[in-house]
Write an enzyme that holds these catalytic residues in place. Sequence first.
Site: not given
Length: 478
Positions: A84, A128, A173, A302, A304, A379
């Site tokens: 990606r 992005h 995002e 995504n 984290y 991600e």
Amino acid sequence: MPESAQPVNPVTFPPAFLWGAATSAYQIEGAVREDGRTPSIWDTFSHTPGKTAGGDTGDIAVDHYHRFRDDVALMADLGLTAYRFSISWSRVQPTGRGPAVQRGLDFYRNLVDELLSHGIKPAITLYHWDLPQELEDAGGWPERDTAYRFAEYAQIVGEALGDRVEQWITLNEPWCSAFLGYAAGVHAPGRTDPAASLRAAHHLNLAHGLGASALRSVMPARNSVAISLNPSVVRPASEDPADLAARQRIDDLANGVFHGPLLHGAYPETLLAATSSVTDWSFVQDGDLATIHQPLDALGLNYYTPTLVSAATSEPAGPRADGHGAGAHSPWPGADDVAFHQTPGERTEMGWTIDPTGLHELIMRYTREAPGLPLYITENGAAYDDKPDPDGRVHDPERIAYLHGHLAAVRRAIEDGADVRGYYLWSLMDNFEWAYGYEKRFGAVYVDYGTLERTPKSSALWYGQAARSGTLPAVETL
């Protein structure tokens, strides 16, 4: 049993599961003035004193623009099945409008051809975070016209590459673009206007809808059009009604502001009420929600770390990460009465708590929010202070444990009924980490920033084994 422990039975994935890695244009390409490319908002922001750690910029980054063939060969050697990457808008359309620069498109044509020749499935992200500076000078994402400019750009790229690339992502995002860029000011373009950030969020949603339509007008019907969100797993500090209300407010600003119109055709009423002192939402025009709420072919998630909130006490709530600390402007319009707390547990170099249960929770939530919609983890990864040992090898057992725990959480979600089709590790290699400059290393491949030499870390070799076998190897370092 801890998330990262090796279970008795091996963790095996479906045969068609995609094993990928992800990057973005400004973080890796360099060559910012070559072949017609003009400045993006990140060029301008990173060259503004005090905006990035060490004054670092993406001028050279890791020089992927000139080294892409070697980088693709490295991906193939590792066993990746998907990659990606994002397109630099100002490399294709230097002013953000008008005809394309064919030299810019040729770079991406050549990259796609190289990936396909190595059996690696390309996935394109159109945006992005690197808006052409000329569009920001005209008002940026708070201006409605930017959404129409994005649709024009999407059509150009779709016409050029839609015959060879099947996976398309409109935006990456949008929360960061809207709220870190226009409310907190810690990302480009560095503005601190809460009302503008909410306008930006809506126009990013509109850009997705217009861009998806533009892509579908020029590409084969087989192609998949998606968006990558970074939804927050928002948890209340207690079951106290005030803490639950704080959780709802942040969930609306982190998640509902995007998935509401995208998946359900409306902004949450609780969001509109909570932000009524910031804006009246009059920028939402008739027909906008229908444009945004068109069928998706997939959804990128995504993840984290989770978020822990409470109602604020007598102490100022503060902006929280990712307003980057005390004294910063808040990225949460209308939520100054919410306090953010560090979740317990081990942390990465970013200070983010490691919690794979949050990824499982996120996947299952969006399985409920969008029944039947294929999901991709676009991600997931961790920053650590990686250093070569005396013989030049880079051992990163913490990242291996992180990946094992989160991939095991993905597999559990699949067992629980989620349709997760692939995983993209963030990131393929160390790179320019936005406002953190080159201080934070997320890569599975180590980059010596002096020589730009690439060295696969032990996590890259571990992940490559997983990709080849479809089964998670043991956690111990290779």
